[in-house]
Design an enzyme around this catalytic site. Structure first.
Site, PDB file in Angstrom:
ATOM      1  CG  LEU A 167      -1.866  -1.226   1.321  1.00 43.86           C
ATOM      2  CD1 LEU A 167      -2.752  -1.114   2.568  1.00 43.86           C
ATOM      3  CD2 LEU A 167      -2.741  -1.378   0.070  1.00 43.86           C
ATOM      4  CG  HIS A 168       1.078   3.309  -3.375  1.00 44.23           C
ATOM      5  ND1 HIS A 168      -0.007   4.056  -3.778  1.00 44.23           N
ATOM      6  CD2 HIS A 168       1.202   2.305  -4.279  1.00 44.23           C
ATOM      7  CE1 HIS A 168      -0.504   3.554  -4.887  1.00 44.23           C
ATOM      8  NE2 HIS A 168       0.203   2.470  -5.212  1.00 44.23           N
TER       9      HIS A 168
ATOM     10  N   GLY B 143      -1.502   6.375  -2.829  1.00 42.65           N
ATOM     11  CA  GLY B 143      -2.668   6.241  -3.717  1.00 42.65           C
ATOM     12  C   GLY B 143      -3.744   5.404  -3.036  1.00 42.65           C
ATOM     13  CG  HIS B 144      -3.044   1.264  -2.362  1.00 40.32           C
ATOM     14  ND1 HIS B 144      -1.698   1.069  -2.520  1.00 40.32           N
ATOM     15  CD2 HIS B 144      -3.649   0.528  -3.332  1.00 40.32           C
ATOM     16  CE1 HIS B 144      -1.481   0.236  -3.532  1.00 40.32           C
ATOM     17  NE2 HIS B 144      -2.645  -0.095  -4.056  1.00 40.32           N
TER      18      HIS B 144
HETATM   19  P1  AMP Z   1      -3.522  -2.239  -6.851  1.00 42.06           P
HETATM   20  O1  AMP Z   1      -3.126  -2.600  -5.450  1.00 42.06           O
HETATM   21  O2  AMP Z   1      -2.399  -1.711  -7.668  1.00 42.06           O
HETATM   22  O3  AMP Z   1      -4.322  -3.312  -7.518  1.00 42.06           O
HETATM   23  O4  AMP Z   1      -4.522  -1.001  -6.706  1.00 42.06           O
HETATM   24  C1  AMP Z   1      -5.649  -1.061  -5.889  1.00 42.06           C
HETATM   25  C2  AMP Z   1      -6.506   0.150  -6.184  1.00 42.06           C
HETATM   26  O5  AMP Z   1      -5.764   1.331  -5.909  1.00 42.06           O
HETATM   27  C3  AMP Z   1      -6.934   0.211  -7.652  1.00 42.06           C
HETATM   28  O6  AMP Z   1      -8.279   0.659  -7.731  1.00 42.06           O
HETATM   29  C4  AMP Z   1      -5.980   1.221  -8.220  1.00 42.06           C
HETATM   30  O7  AMP Z   1      -6.483   1.904  -9.355  1.00 42.06           O
HETATM   31  C5  AMP Z   1      -5.823   2.170  -7.042  1.00 42.06           C
HETATM   32  N1  AMP Z   1      -4.576   2.946  -7.185  1.00 42.06           N
HETATM   33  C6  AMP Z   1      -3.332   2.451  -7.426  1.00 42.06           C
HETATM   34  N2  AMP Z   1      -2.450   3.465  -7.576  1.00 42.06           N
HETATM   35  C7  AMP Z   1      -3.163   4.611  -7.442  1.00 42.06           C
HETATM   36  C8  AMP Z   1      -2.831   5.998  -7.516  1.00 42.06           C
HETATM   37  N3  AMP Z   1      -1.597   6.428  -7.770  1.00 42.06           N
HETATM   38  N4  AMP Z   1      -3.829   6.905  -7.330  1.00 42.06           N
HETATM   39  C9  AMP Z   1      -5.108   6.498  -7.086  1.00 42.06           C
HETATM   40  N5  AMP Z   1      -5.466   5.211  -7.015  1.00 42.06           N
HETATM   41  C10 AMP Z   1      -4.538   4.274  -7.192  1.00 42.06           C
END
Ligand code: AMP
Length: 285
Positions: free
Chosen positions: A33-34, A36-37
């Site tokens: 998680l970062h 964005g999450h």
């Molecule tokens: P992931 O863990 O990469 O599958 O992402 C989980 C959710 O977080 C997905 O809906 C992604 O689109 C969203 N997400 C990932 N990176 C970002 C970001 N930089 N800004 C906003 N949402 C994000």
């Protein structure tokens, strides 16, 4: 904060909360998680009584030559972030509980899934659609947050929820970026120092497209060429696609009218970067 590992325990927990009239906000993730999450979790926290974050590196959305085994896994750190953000439940199922032996049903969203990411990663969206269907059925959320960063995925989920009458009312949250424009992603840690410096070229290319539109350009292929020129100036980047599309169907646009989405994917080193910009097209008189 509870950690739930099985599908049956997840479904039981949601059923109990709904009986008490509690609203559930849901953020599906693959972990690592970062910020964005975190932004999605905060939006869910503000809008709903209880928040569920799923952490599941879904094997069915990875191709045979992709990075399933290398995908970053850091449950301890993810737990700490979720606790700080007031998450009620982390749903971190095992692969065996999500896909028991003998499972065979898959979900496809053929039109939206066929282009762009779907073309580059042939079974990816079938894996995404199947796991999202399962997660929404188990968690039974009132609202679910997805990131605009994965624009095609968010479009696919919206179509899927509508077509199959699934719960979870998807909400798309704007992309969270580094100060130089690079969209945050769990895979950015694989960029070397020089690759990291080169990576904002994708955002700059999209910005060049947006700039051309602001300056009055309405021809899709010409806007596409503006973006391609910027990307070509970065020797470490190899473009997968830079496209000017209809925001709902994701079909390429030859002429822009009201709204457009600029979609981009490029490879730097071993990392595939994705980004997009949604544009409202002002009428030129
Ligand atoms: P992931 O863990 O990469 O599958 O992402 C989980 C959710 O977080 C997905 O809906 C992604 O689109 C969203 N997400 C990932 N990176 C970002 C970001 N930089 N800004 C906003 N949402 C994000």
């Amino acid at each position: 904060m509870k950690i739930i590992r099985t599908t049956s325990a997840m479904a039981d927990w949601s059923r109990c909360l709904h009986r008490e009239g509690v609203t559930i906000g849901f953020v599906p993730t693959m972990g690592a998680l970062h910020e964005g999450h975190r932004a999605l979790i905060r939006a869910a926290r503000l809008a709903c009584d209880a928040v569920v974050v799923s952490i599941f590196v879904n094997p069915t959305q990875f191709g045979p030559s992709e990075d399933l085994t290398k995908y970053p896994r850091q449950l301890r750190l993810d737990q700490a972030l979720c606790r700080r953000e007031g998450v009620d439940v982390i749903f971190a199922p095992t692969v065996e509980t999500m896909y028991p032996a003998g499972a065979q049903t898959v979900v496809t969203v053929p039109r939206i899934a066929c282009r762009w990411e779907g073309h580059a990663r042939p079974h990816h969206f079938q894996g995404v659609a199947t796991v999202v269907t399962k997660l929404l059925s188990l968690v039974q959320p009132d609202k679910t947050w997805f990131g605009q960063k994965d624009y095609q995925q968010a479009a696919l989920v919206q179509q899927l929820v509508k077509d199959l009458n699934l719960p979870g009312h998807p909400i798309v949250h704007p992309t969270v970026r580094e100060s130089d424009g690079l969209a945050l992603s769990s895979r950015n840690i694989y960029l070397s120092r020089s690759e990291r410096q080169a990576a904002p070229v994708l955002y700059r290319a999209l910005q060049a497209g947006a700039g051309a539109i602001r300056a009055g350009e309405r021809n899709g292929p010409r806007i596409q060429r503006h973006m391609a020129r910027v990307a070509a100036a970065e020797p470490l980047a190899s473009v997968d696609y830079l496209a000017v599309c209809d925001p709902t169907t994701l079909d390429p646009l030859s002429t822009l009218h009201r709204r457009a989405v600029l979609l981009g994917a490029l490879r730097i080193g071993k990392v595939r970067l994705l980004d997009n910009l949604l544009i409202s097209v002002r009428r030129t008189t």
